[in-house]
Design an enzyme around this catalytic site. Structure first.
Site, PDB file in Angstrom:
ATOM      1  N   GLY A  11       3.276   8.589  71.196  1.00 55.35           N
ATOM      2  CA  GLY A  11       3.740   9.228  69.959  1.00 55.35           C
ATOM      3  C   GLY A  11       3.629   8.254  68.797  1.00 55.35           C
ATOM      4  O   GLY A  11       4.022   7.099  68.919  1.00 55.35           O
ATOM      5  N   ARG A  72      -1.966  10.782  74.200  1.00 52.05           N
ATOM      6  CA  ARG A  72      -1.258  10.611  75.475  1.00 52.05           C
ATOM      7  C   ARG A  72      -2.319  10.908  76.524  1.00 52.05           C
ATOM      8  O   ARG A  72      -2.638  12.060  76.779  1.00 52.05           O
ATOM      9  CB  ARG A  72      -0.091  11.594  75.593  1.00 52.05           C
ATOM     10  N   ASP A 103       7.163   2.940  75.730  1.00 52.64           N
ATOM     11  CA  ASP A 103       7.318   2.625  77.143  1.00 52.64           C
ATOM     12  C   ASP A 103       6.100   3.017  77.993  1.00 52.64           C
ATOM     13  O   ASP A 103       5.557   2.201  78.752  1.00 52.64           O
ATOM     14  CB  ASP A 103       8.536   3.442  77.598  1.00 52.64           C
ATOM     15  N   THR A 125       7.810   2.803  68.665  1.00 49.05           N
ATOM     16  CA  THR A 125       8.242   4.169  68.963  1.00 49.05           C
ATOM     17  C   THR A 125       9.502   4.452  68.156  1.00 49.05           C
ATOM     18  O   THR A 125      10.323   3.547  67.961  1.00 49.05           O
ATOM     19  CB  THR A 125       8.540   4.379  70.465  1.00 49.05           C
ATOM     20  N   ASP A 127      11.879   6.074  69.231  1.00 47.14           N
ATOM     21  CA  ASP A 127      12.988   6.315  70.161  1.00 47.14           C
ATOM     22  C   ASP A 127      13.944   5.134  70.352  1.00 47.14           C
ATOM     23  O   ASP A 127      15.076   5.319  70.776  1.00 47.14           O
ATOM     24  CB  ASP A 127      12.442   6.713  71.541  1.00 47.14           C
ATOM     25  N   ASP A 129      13.930   2.992  72.722  1.00 47.26           N
ATOM     26  CA  ASP A 129      14.365   3.161  74.118  1.00 47.26           C
ATOM     27  C   ASP A 129      13.861   2.039  75.038  1.00 47.26           C
ATOM     28  O   ASP A 129      13.779   2.233  76.240  1.00 47.26           O
ATOM     29  CB  ASP A 129      13.886   4.528  74.644  1.00 47.26           C
ATOM     30  N   ARG A 171      13.715  11.492  73.359  1.00 43.88           N
ATOM     31  CA  ARG A 171      13.428  11.659  74.793  1.00 43.88           C
ATOM     32  C   ARG A 171      14.707  11.464  75.603  1.00 43.88           C
ATOM     33  O   ARG A 171      15.641  12.221  75.396  1.00 43.88           O
ATOM     34  CB  ARG A 171      12.333  10.688  75.221  1.00 43.88           C
TER      35      ARG A 171
HETATM   36  O1  F6P Z   1       8.355   9.135  71.980  1.00 43.93           O
HETATM   37  C1  F6P Z   1       8.399   9.687  70.708  1.00 43.93           C
HETATM   38  C2  F6P Z   1       8.679  11.166  70.796  1.00 43.93           C
HETATM   39  O2  F6P Z   1       8.675  11.691  69.482  1.00 43.93           O
HETATM   40  C3  F6P Z   1       9.943  11.561  71.536  1.00 43.93           C
HETATM   41  O3  F6P Z   1      11.097  11.393  70.758  1.00 43.93           O
HETATM   42  C4  F6P Z   1       9.650  12.993  71.877  1.00 43.93           C
HETATM   43  O4  F6P Z   1      10.389  13.395  73.011  1.00 43.93           O
HETATM   44  C5  F6P Z   1       8.174  12.959  72.187  1.00 43.93           C
HETATM   45  O5  F6P Z   1       7.660  11.816  71.519  1.00 43.93           O
HETATM   46  C6  F6P Z   1       7.393  14.167  71.764  1.00 43.93           C
HETATM   47  O6  F6P Z   1       6.081  13.981  72.193  1.00 43.93           O
HETATM   48  P1  F6P Z   1       4.810  14.809  71.726  1.00 43.93           P
HETATM   49  O7  F6P Z   1       4.300  14.203  70.469  1.00 43.93           O
HETATM   50  O8  F6P Z   1       3.824  14.622  72.826  1.00 43.93           O
HETATM   51  O9  F6P Z   1       5.253  16.208  71.522  1.00 43.93           O
END
Ligand code: F6P
Length: 319
Positions: A11, A72, A103, A125, A127, A129, A171
Site C-alpha cells: 500500500g 501487491r 510488513d 506504511t 499503519d 504496525d 489492518r
Molecule cells: O497497509 C496499508 C493499508 O491501507 C491498510 O491500512 C489497509 O488494510 C490496506 O492497506 C488496504 O489495502 P489495499 O490497498 O490493497 O486495498
C-alpha cells in the site's frame, strides 16, 4: 560497490517519493549507479527497471503516492517469482536492493535475502504496525488527515446532537485510531489489540449527553469489527442517532507532512550510506528519535506492542 536498485511495494504511503529522492541523490553522492524498479515486485519479476539520475527525482519531495508505482504481487509470493526476480537483478548487475514498504514487503525482502541477495528495508506504511521501529514513514501524515476529517465530522455531529462511528485503516493495528483519537479528542477508540465493552461506551455517551454534550465520536480501527454493526448496537443502547463514516483511501494519499519528509530523507539517505559499506540484509528504523539499522530477520520478528499508556491518556482526557 557497483549498482543498487530501489522499489516501492504494498500500500502506498505519503513519503514514498521523498524516500526515492533521498536514495537516488545519496547514491549519486556516493558515486553508485541507481535503478528504480517500476510497480514493486511485479516490475522486478518483469525486468521493468529504469536508470535514475538527479533529474528523475526532481520536484517530488512534496508529492503523495510513488513515482515508481507499487503493487501487491501474488507472483512474488512463489519461489518461481522470486527466482525470476533474482535473475533480473543478476542481468542488470545489481548488488543490493532497497525495498520501501510495510510488513509484507519486508517479508518479500527476507525471501530474497534467503536466496543470497543483500536487501535493505525502509518502513513505509500508514499503519505503523512494525514492532522494530517506533514509527513508519507515512503514519504521521495519515493521522493528520484523519484528525482533519474528524474536525469536519465533529462539527456536523455536534450540530445534530448525533454520534458518529469513524472507521479508519490500519489492518490489524490500532495505532491510527489511537493517535488520531487522542489528537481529535474522540470519546472512544476501538482497536483490534484490546477488547471493548459497548455497554460501557454507551454509558459514557449517556453521561456526556446528560451533561449537555451534543456529540460522541467513536474511532473504530478497521480490524476492530464491523462499523455498521457497532453503530447499530450503539444506537440501540443509547437512543442517539448514530452515523458511520468510512474514511478509506483518503488516508493513503496527500502531501507528506514535515515529520514524514524528514524521516524519509534521513532513512533513505542512511540506508544508502549503510549498504555501501556493509554486507547482509537489514532494515532501517527509528528508535528514541535516532535513525538506526537493524538485522532484517530480527526486525521482522520484533512484536509490535500496543501503547496502553496512550489509550489511558485518551480515556482520561476524553470524557
Ligand atoms: O497497509 C496499508 C493499508 O491501507 C491498510 O491500512 C489497509 O488494510 C490496506 O492497506 C488496504 O489495502 P489495499 O490497498 O490493497 O486495498
Amino acid at each position: 560497490m557497483g549498482k543498487i536498485a530501489i522499489l516501492t511495494s504494498g500500500g502506498d504511503a505519503p513519503g514514498m517519493n521523498a524516500v526515492i529522492r533521498a536514495v537516488v541523490r545519496t547514491a549519486i553522492y556516493k558515486g553508485v549507479e541507481v535503478y528504480g524498479v517500476k510497480n514493486g515486485y511485479e516490475g522486478l519479476i518483469d525486468g521493468n527497471l529504469i536508470e535514475m539520475n538527479e533529474s528523475s527525482v526532481a520536484d517530488i519531495i512534496h508529492r503523495g503516492g510513488t513515482i515508481l508505482g507499487t503493487s501487491r504481487s501474488e507472483r512474488f509470493m512463489t519461489e518461481e517469482g522470486q527466482l525470476k526476480a533474482i535473475n533480473i537483478l543478476e542481468i542488470f548487475g545489481i548488488d543490493k536492493l532497497i525495498v520501501a514498504g510495510g510488513d509484507g514487503s519486508m517479508k518479500g525482502a527476507m525471501a530474497l535475502s534467503k536466496h543470497g541477495i543483500d536487501v535493505m528495508g525502509i518502513p513505509l506504511t500508514i499503519d505503523n504496525d512494525m514492532g522494530y521501529t517506533d514509527y513508519t514513514i507515512g503514519f504521521f501524515t495519515a493521522i493528520t488527515t484523519v484528525m482533519d476529517a474528524i474536525s469536519h465530522i465533529r462539527d456536523t455531529t455536534e450540530s445534530h446532537g448525533r454520534a458518529n462511528v469513524v472507521e479508519v485503516m490500519g489492518r490489524n493495528c490500532g495505532d491510527i485510531a489511537l493517535y488520531a483519537g487522542i489528537a481529535s479528542g474522540a470519546e472512544n477508540i476501538l482497536v483490534p489489540e484490546r477488547e471493548f465493552d459497548l455497554d460501557e461506551i454507551a454509558k459514557k455517551a449517556l453521561v456526556g449527553k446528560n451533561r449537555g454534550k451534543r456529540h460522541h465520536i467513536i474511532i473504530a480501527a478497521e480490524g476492530a469489527g464491523n462499523s455498521f454493526e457497532i453503530a447499530e448496537k450503539f444506537e440501540e443502547l443509547t437512543g442517539i442517532d448514530t452515523k458511520v463514516t468510512i474514511l478509506g483511501y483518503i488516508q493513503r494519499g496527500g502531501s507528506p507532512n514535515v515529520s514524514d519528509r524528514i524521516m524519509a530523507s534521513a532513512m533513505g539517505s542512511k540506508a544508502v550510506e549503510f549498504i555501501c559499506d556493509n554486507e547482509g540484509s537489514h532494515a532501517i528504523g527509528i528508535k528514541d528519535g535516532t535513525v538506526e539499522v537493524f538485522d532484517l530477520e530480527e526486525a521482522l520478528n520484533t512484536k509490535k506492542e500496543f501503547k496502553d499508556d496512550l489509550k489511558h491518556i485518551l480515556e482520561v482526557t476524553s470524557i
